[in-house]
Write a protein that holds these residues in place. Structure first.
Motif, PDB file in Angstrom:
ATOM      1  N   ALA A 268     129.101 -85.841 -10.339  1.00  0.00           N
ATOM      2  CA  ALA A 268     128.619 -84.547 -10.835  1.00  0.00           C
ATOM      3  C   ALA A 268     129.380 -84.123 -12.087  1.00  0.00           C
ATOM      4  N   LEU A 269     130.680 -84.437 -12.151  1.00  0.00           N
ATOM      5  CA  LEU A 269     131.467 -84.170 -13.357  1.00  0.00           C
ATOM      6  C   LEU A 269     130.884 -84.928 -14.547  1.00  0.00           C
ATOM      7  N   ILE A 270     130.511 -86.169 -14.300  1.00  0.00           N
ATOM      8  CA  ILE A 270     129.899 -86.981 -15.365  1.00  0.00           C
ATOM      9  C   ILE A 270     128.546 -86.399 -15.763  1.00  0.00           C
ATOM     10  N   ASP A 271     127.775 -85.950 -14.783  1.00  0.00           N
ATOM     11  CA  ASP A 271     126.474 -85.329 -15.082  1.00  0.00           C
ATOM     12  C   ASP A 271     126.643 -84.141 -16.030  1.00  0.00           C
ATOM     13  N   ARG A 272     127.635 -83.302 -15.752  1.00  0.00           N
ATOM     14  CA  ARG A 272     127.858 -82.122 -16.591  1.00  0.00           C
ATOM     15  C   ARG A 272     128.266 -82.529 -18.004  1.00  0.00           C
TER      16      ARG A 272
ATOM     17  N   GLY B 162     124.498 -83.800 -24.535  1.00  0.00           N
ATOM     18  CA  GLY B 162     123.151 -84.236 -24.867  1.00  0.00           C
ATOM     19  C   GLY B 162     123.016 -85.746 -24.964  1.00  0.00           C
ATOM     20  N   ILE B 163     123.731 -86.466 -24.116  1.00  0.00           N
ATOM     21  CA  ILE B 163     123.731 -87.930 -24.158  1.00  0.00           C
ATOM     22  C   ILE B 163     122.524 -88.475 -23.397  1.00  0.00           C
ATOM     23  N   GLU B 164     121.870 -89.446 -23.981  1.00  0.00           N
ATOM     24  CA  GLU B 164     120.775 -90.118 -23.281  1.00  0.00           C
ATOM     25  C   GLU B 164     121.367 -91.136 -22.308  1.00  0.00           C
ATOM     26  N   ALA B 165     120.969 -91.029 -21.054  1.00  0.00           N
ATOM     27  CA  ALA B 165     121.500 -91.916 -20.022  1.00  0.00           C
ATOM     28  C   ALA B 165     120.494 -91.995 -18.889  1.00  0.00           C
ATOM     29  N   PRO B 166     120.594 -93.018 -18.042  1.00  0.00           N
ATOM     30  CA  PRO B 166     119.733 -93.081 -16.862  1.00  0.00           C
ATOM     31  C   PRO B 166     119.878 -91.810 -16.030  1.00  0.00           C
TER      32      PRO B 166
END
Length: 424
Positions: free
Chosen positions: A299-303, A309-313
């Protein structure tokens, strides 16, 4: 390294010839400070003699940043296995060319008023300063309950485990679910052995998440730069490391999946009595807490991804694939066919030779970034000495350089008053 002869006095004495002591020696040499490193066994011996055959790093190779000796292979995002780690360290040892006196035990470090007196098995010297670089992993710890196990059961610590083939036929009980315990349990499980794993409060972490190694994300976020002085971080020095693995290119360690595949999981061990091992009924709690940390890191990474605004899976949340139907609170070891117990119960430090008032109520050195309250005395190589990377290949160079800079200033000052002022 063993052909050195002792002098009466040194600018600095380093106790311990692992990566911490060697790193200190590197910077002491660059600073032109006359010094010696005392090593009870051989340089970097723990990496060579206290790791199992399938051991590998759990952090990517690019985080290997020993002083002036970064990872020099062709797989920076891979995970070096034991032989590669030893070769990397041997190259570092050769590069540093530290004045190490091996097979030399330090028996006493005391303050004399004008400096330090260091008694060793090779003789006694004096020094202007001392660096304690022995880490917290001096002696394997085996609970007293081990003395109650049947004599027919082989007992060994993770420091002595090598491979599944070295154990007698039969089931294996692994006590402890930190990094070593989980990886050894997996090693045995993959070899087709029946494994029982006693769990504890160790958290877990994903290996890869949203297209990258979690370590890469945490590096970008700045987690490895957080210091022990930051709010709420002081307690971190006693935390257990997250379990995951770099084996076969890296993957999660999911104890619930192991349970689906036949591994027996238990709550924390209480004691041994009458050939039976007794457990607390907290297996579900231990698994749930490990998963909470796992999802919290993600969840920390999600935030971070959202904020940048990084594009990621897309994000995901781990859902338990198995839950214990009941808590097994004791097991008859003989009836279960258990012939071996591997104690993954950690290590204890040995500060018995330090006759100086630098320890807190838990036996941990009181220090700030390696500088103790005794002028001229330093500690190095401890987990969370300053940052998350302290004590690891990642952060040891910065820590060593900092204390040697401080030490050099101290040694250069010959005013008696300087030695009476607390350095912390």
């Amino acid at each position: 390294m063993t052909s050195l002869s002792l002098k009466d006095h040194y600018g600095a004495v380093v106790v311990g010839g692992g990566q911490a002591g060697l790193s200190a020696s590197h910077y002491l040499g660059k600073a032109g400070i006359d010094h010696i490193v005392f090593e009870k066994k051989t340089a970097a011996h723990k990496w060579k003699s206290e790791r199992w055959d399938a051991f590998c790093l759990v952090t990517p190779n690019y985080q290997c940043l020993l002083p002036d000796h970064p990872y020099d292979g062709d797989d920076p995002h891979g995970f070096m296995v034991k032989d590669e780690i030893v070769a990397y360290l041997d190259r570092f040892i050769a590069r540093v060319a530290a004045p190490v006196l091996e097979h030399t035990e330090v028996r006493l470090v005391e303050h004399t008023g004008e400096g330090f007196r260091v008694e060793t098995s090779a003789g006694t010297v004096t020094a202007d300063s001392v660096v304690l670089a022995t880490s917290l992993y001096a002696d394997p710890f085996i609970p007293r309950a081990g003395a109650k196990l049947p004599e027919t059961i082989l007992q060994l610590h993770t420091a002595d485990y090598r491979n599944p083939q070295s154990l007698p036929e039969g089931a294996v009980m692994v006590v402890g679910s930190g990094q070593s315990g989980c990886q050894i349990a997996e090693d045995l499980h993959l070899a087709g052995r029946k494994v029982h794993l006693v769990t504890g409060n160790a958290p877990r972490c994903a290996r890869f998440y949203r297209g990258r190694d979690v370590v890469d994300w945490l590096t970008d976020i700045g987690q490895y730069e957080i210091t022990i002085a930051d709010d709420g971080m002081e307690k971190k020095k006693h935390d257990t490391n997250h379990y995951l693995t770099g084996r076969d290119g890296g993957r999660d360690i999911d104890l619930r999946q192991f349970a689906l595949e036949g591994m027996e999981l238990h709550g924390r061990m209480e004691t041994v009595s009458g050939g039976r091992m007794i457990f607390r009924p907290n297996l579900k709690q231990n698994l749930d807490e490990a998963d909470r940390v796992y999802n919290g890191i993600n969840a920390l990474i999600d935030r971070y991804i959202a904020g940048k605004g990084i594009e990621a899976p897309p994000p995901s949340v781990y859902r338990p694939v198995w839950t214990p139907e009941r808590e097994v609170t004791e097991i008859d070891l003989r009836a279960a066919g258990i012939t071996s117990v591997v104690w993954a119960t950690g290590f204890t430090p040995d500060w018995s030779f330090v006759a100086l008032p630098i320890f807190d109520g838990t036996g941990y050195p009181v220090q700030r970034r390696g500088v103790t309250g005794v002028p001229g005395l330093y500690v190095l190589g401890l987990p969370w000495l300053w940052t998350w990377g302290s004590g690891r290949f990642l952060g040891i160079a910065k820590d060593a350089e900092y204390i040697v800079d401080h030490l050099a200033d101290f040694v250069a000052c010959d005013l008696p008053a300087a030695r009476r002022v607390s350095a912390v």
